[in-house]
Design an enzyme around this catalytic site. Structure first.
Site, PDB file in Angstrom:
ATOM      1  N   SER A  93      34.590  36.479  38.429  1.00  9.38           N
ATOM      2  CA  SER A  93      35.014  37.411  39.478  1.00  9.38           C
ATOM      3  C   SER A  93      34.049  38.582  39.612  1.00  9.38           C
ATOM      4  CB  SER A  93      36.429  37.922  39.196  1.00  9.38           C
ATOM      5  OG  SER A  93      37.372  36.861  39.233  1.00  9.38           O
TER       6      SER A  93
ATOM      7  N   MET B 158      37.478  31.332  31.254  1.00  7.11           N
ATOM      8  CA  MET B 158      37.900  32.708  31.494  1.00  7.11           C
ATOM      9  C   MET B 158      36.978  33.650  30.725  1.00  7.11           C
ATOM     10  SD  MET B 158      42.042  32.368  31.154  1.00  7.11           S
ATOM     11  CE  MET B 158      41.896  31.796  29.466  1.00  7.11           C
TER      12      MET B 158
ATOM     13  N   GLU C 122      38.828  32.145  42.409  1.00  7.58           N
ATOM     14  CA  GLU C 122      39.958  31.365  41.900  1.00  7.58           C
ATOM     15  C   GLU C 122      40.043  30.028  42.626  1.00  7.58           C
ATOM     16  OE1 GLU C 122      41.199  32.426  39.318  1.00  7.58           O
ATOM     17  OE2 GLU C 122      41.080  34.614  39.307  1.00  7.58           O
TER      18      GLU C 122
ATOM     19  N   CYS D 113      34.128  34.867  31.439  1.00  7.89           N
ATOM     20  CA  CYS D 113      32.671  34.681  31.512  1.00  7.89           C
ATOM     21  C   CYS D 113      32.058  35.396  32.707  1.00  7.89           C
ATOM     22  CB  CYS D 113      32.308  33.197  31.529  1.00  7.89           C
ATOM     23  SG  CYS D 113      32.721  32.345  33.060  1.00  7.89           S
ATOM     24  N   GLY D 114      32.852  36.181  33.429  1.00  9.24           N
ATOM     25  CA  GLY D 114      32.304  37.021  34.489  1.00  9.24           C
ATOM     26  C   GLY D 114      32.291  36.420  35.877  1.00  9.24           C
TER      27      GLY D 114
END
Length: 224
Positions: A16, A11, A87, A13-14
């Site tokens: 999206s 999570m 996701e 770490c860019g």
């Protein structure tokens, strides 16, 4: 040739943000794509990043068949050059296999983004199948950081400030859990994950006379 690519990381770490950027870049060159996501923090049918950027997307349910969805879109006269799948850790193994089929038989580029392992350090089924089938698995270079300043490598689940390692694999953050606690997530380095020391626990330990400095700071980055 078309590729199935899995962009993975912890999570923060860019992932999206990169998904949104890739869609923008391809669209700017006249390419048409479909965007998918599942259980995004911003709600249903939205792909969002923590930077505040977002776009509409197709919500992935366990019953969704990617092959049928894309073929239906093409049959109706739509154009598809690529898929953005955010996701992806929440997708079923069968859905990942369907994405591989689309790449091979429809010659479409597919870019998947997701977390590799859950809060118990176990692979998500979707991520495992992507690692097995993807043409490329690319770890994002933007490093998320643990509270101590080191590179974060693990996703921790926190309930009412306390890190937990048991429970259902999929629980969306910032929600009430079955036990009534507020669920959140935090990225930690391996040492502090193994010690079950999230930022809340570290703050409490720092204020305790029973904790020696080296027990808390052994992993901390020295000040610059």
């Amino acid at each position: 040739m078309a590729e199935l690519v899995f962009f993975s990381g912890t999570m923060d770490c860019g992932k999206s943000t990169l998904a949104l950027q890739m869609d923008h870049n391809h669209a700017a060159r006249g390419r048409a794509g479909l965007i998918y996501t599942k259980l995004d923090r911003a709600g249903e049918s939205v792909l969002s990043s923590r930077l505040g950027l977002s776009t509409t997307a197709r919500e992935v349910t366990d019953s969704l068949d990617f092959w049928d969805d894309v073929v239906e879109h093409l049959t109706a006269g739509g154009r598809v050059d690529y898929l953005i799948c955010d996701e992806a850790q929440f997708y079923t193994p069968g859905q990942v296999e369907s994405l591989a089929r689309i790449t091979d038989e429809l010659d479409l580029d597919i870019y998947c983004f997701g977390i590799t392992a859950d809060f118990r350090t176990q692979l998500f089924p979707g991520s495992r199948r992507l690692i097995e089938l993807a043409d490329r698995v690319q770890v994002l270079q933007v490093e998320a950081l643990c509270w101590c300043g080191r590179r974060a490598t693990h996703n921790a689940r926190v309930v009412d400030g306390t890190m937990v390692v048991e429970g259902e694999q999929v629980v969306v953050g910032d929600t009430a859990s079955g036990g009534g606690g507020v669920v959140d997530y935090e990225v930690l380095c391996r040492r502090h994950f193994m010690r079950r020391m999230n930022s809340h626990a570290a703050k409490a330990a720092a204020q305790s006379a029973d904790v020696l400095p080296f027990e808390l700071d052994v992993c901390a980055v020295p000040p610059r």
